[in-house]
Write an enzyme that holds these catalytic residues in place. Structure first.
Site, PDB file in Angstrom:
ATOM      1  N   ASP A   3       0.502  -0.754   0.132  1.00  0.00           N
ATOM      2  CA  ASP A   3       0.076  -0.428  -0.218  1.00  0.00           C
ATOM      3  C   ASP A   3       0.990   1.539  -0.446  1.00  0.00           C
ATOM      4  O   ASP A   3       2.544   1.583   0.024  1.00  0.00           O
ATOM      5  CB  ASP A   3      -1.323   0.035   0.795  1.00  0.00           C
ATOM      6  CG  ASP A   3      -2.258   0.643   1.346  1.00  0.00           C
ATOM      7  OD1 ASP A   3      -2.207   1.859  -0.740  1.00  0.00           O
ATOM      8  OD2 ASP A   3      -3.341   0.196   1.946  1.00  0.00           O
ATOM      9  N   ASP A  40     -10.559   2.632  -3.542  1.00  0.00           N
ATOM     10  CA  ASP A  40     -10.617   1.467  -2.875  1.00  0.00           C
ATOM     11  C   ASP A  40     -12.289   1.430  -2.940  1.00  0.00           C
ATOM     12  O   ASP A  40     -13.416   2.298  -2.921  1.00  0.00           O
ATOM     13  CB  ASP A  40     -10.912   0.993  -1.968  1.00  0.00           C
ATOM     14  CG  ASP A  40      -9.229   1.221  -0.711  1.00  0.00           C
ATOM     15  OD1 ASP A  40      -8.446   1.377  -1.807  1.00  0.00           O
ATOM     16  OD2 ASP A  40      -8.868   1.688   0.434  1.00  0.00           O
TER      17      ASP A  40
END
Length: 423
Positions: A165, A226
């Protein structure tokens, strides 16, 4: 040695040096020649860490072992879903004394290597999450300052897949940081599929990602925000990819994939029709098929969608072509297509509007890009039934239900002997 031989030998040495330099400075792991398929904790289980209050849904060794066994018992592994990946919140709040990563031992009492060994014993592959920054998105230790050490730790744990990430880091550093982690993974000698969030943060910040460098570094990469467990979220991602397909598609293919995020079929937010739509469009886009669902409670209809053999075959087609939105029609109906091996083409027509009446469509085959052959055989994708034979000058008529349903079909030359597309 004469001069010409000397020159040739020098050129050979330079080529070998350049080849070695390229090898150690790019991932080149030979992995993910088809879009990865698997299961990930995040969307369904998020960062639930209180195992006293949530013993069956907290991020823990118990949860991973349970879901791993269900991937096997439920037929998901046999269908191709081979990775099981722990997302954020598996870590201890601090590193070990020697600086290495360590799990929260209350929730992972046997450690990560033992869990990895168990996953492998089932025939699955093991994936894990980290973050390029100083901390993960949930506040656990990140890899910054420990890239080589953490890569060696992942290799010692027999990790097969790393999701990296991008929280708590300077976005301007991604162009050097993500490749540095790729080199560190490559240097371990252990093949680890590398999933990057590199362009997602840059796209969201209106920076221009260097997709050429990204494709040379990462096996797959998140491009956009997301996904959430809602049709609005799924549909917005579909639209983003359609709007940006011209600059994404050239970098998409075997070993390097654009990633629109997880499959949320089987959770709470999508109707059966919308679930069909997500699976069909992710298959058309040749997107990673990474589930995030509780396999203990998934419904039969959701499982059937996820395990549909034709959709999986379209997704896993060896050409690796990224499907594209080719038409936008009345009622906001849009048609996507994807080239397949053996001169086949798959299509998905999506009707997103929440009106109460199905819509009737009539499209010229030429508008679908069909004209190479005189005649085409049409087949419905979900069930494989024959829909008819059409001349290249004909129209194709069909109906789509509203509120996010799809009509999925594939075509081949009318001279083909077999219509099966299952891999």
């Amino acid at each position: 040695m004469n001069l010409s031989k000397h020159v040739i030998n020098c050129l050979i040495v330079l080529i070998l040096i350049d080849s070695y330099h390229h090898r150690v400075n790019s991932l080149e792991n030979g992995l993910l020649r088809q879009p990865p398929m698997g299961w990930l904790t995040w969307q369904r289980f998020r960062c639930v860490i209180d195992c006293h209050q949530n013993p069956d849904s907290c991020i823990s060794e118990k949860l991973i072992r349970t879901q791993a066994q269900l991937l096997v018992d439920g037929g998901y592994l046999a269908a191709g879903y081979e990775y099981i990946i722990i997302d954020d919140c598996w870590l201890n709040n601090t590193r070990a004394v020697d600086g290495s990563l360590q799990p929260d031992y209350d929730r992972f009492p046997n450690g990560i290597q033992a869990l990895s060994d168990y996953v492998h014993s089932l025939g699955l592959k093991f994936g894990i999450y980290e973050d390029y920054g100083t901390e993960t998105c949930a506040g656990y230790p990140g890899v910054l300052g420990h890239l080589e050490q953490d890569a060696q730790t992942f290799a010692s744990w027999k990790v097969d897949y790393l999701k990296l990430d991008g929280c708590n880091a300077d976005i301007k550093d991604y162009d050097t940081g993500y490749p540095s982690m790729g080199k560190a993974l490559n240097a371990t000698g252990v093949p680890i599929a590398y999933s990057c969030s590199w362009p997602a943060y840059q796209e969201y910040s209106k920076m221009k990602p260097n997709y050429s460098a990204i494709a040379q570094t990462c096996n797959l990469w998140r491009n956009w925000g997301d996904i959430d467990d809602s049709w609005d979220s799924v549909y917005s991602i579909i639209q983003w990819f359609g709007d940006n397909q011209d600059r994404l598609a050239p970098f998409h293919g075997p070993g390097h994939w654009n990633d629109p995020d997880m499959i949320v079929v089987g959770n709470y937010g999508l109707s059966p029709s919308q679930s069909r739509a997500q699976m069909a469009l992710w298959s058309i886009m040749a997107a990673p098929l990474i589930l995030s669902v509780d396999l203990r409670t998934i419904s039969d209809w959701a499982r059937d969608i996820i395990l549909n053999k034709n959709l999986i075959a379209i997704n896993q087609d060896p050409l690796g072509a990224m499907g594209r939105r080719i038409l936008k029609l009345d009622g906001n109906v849009e048609v996507w297509s994807k080239l397949l091996k053996d001169d086949r083409t798959a299509f998905v027509a999506l009707y997103p509007e929440p009106y109460g009446t199905p819509i009737r469509m009539s499209i010229l085959l030429s508008d679908l890009g069909l004209g190479r052959f005189e005649e085409y055989d049409f087949y419905e994708t979900f069930h494989g039934e024959f829909l008819g034979k059409y001349h290249k000058t004909d129209r194709y008529n069909f109906t789509i239900n509203p509120s996010g349903d799809v009509h999925a079909f594939y075509v081949e030359s009318g001279l083909m002997k077999s219509h099966k597309i299952q891999s």
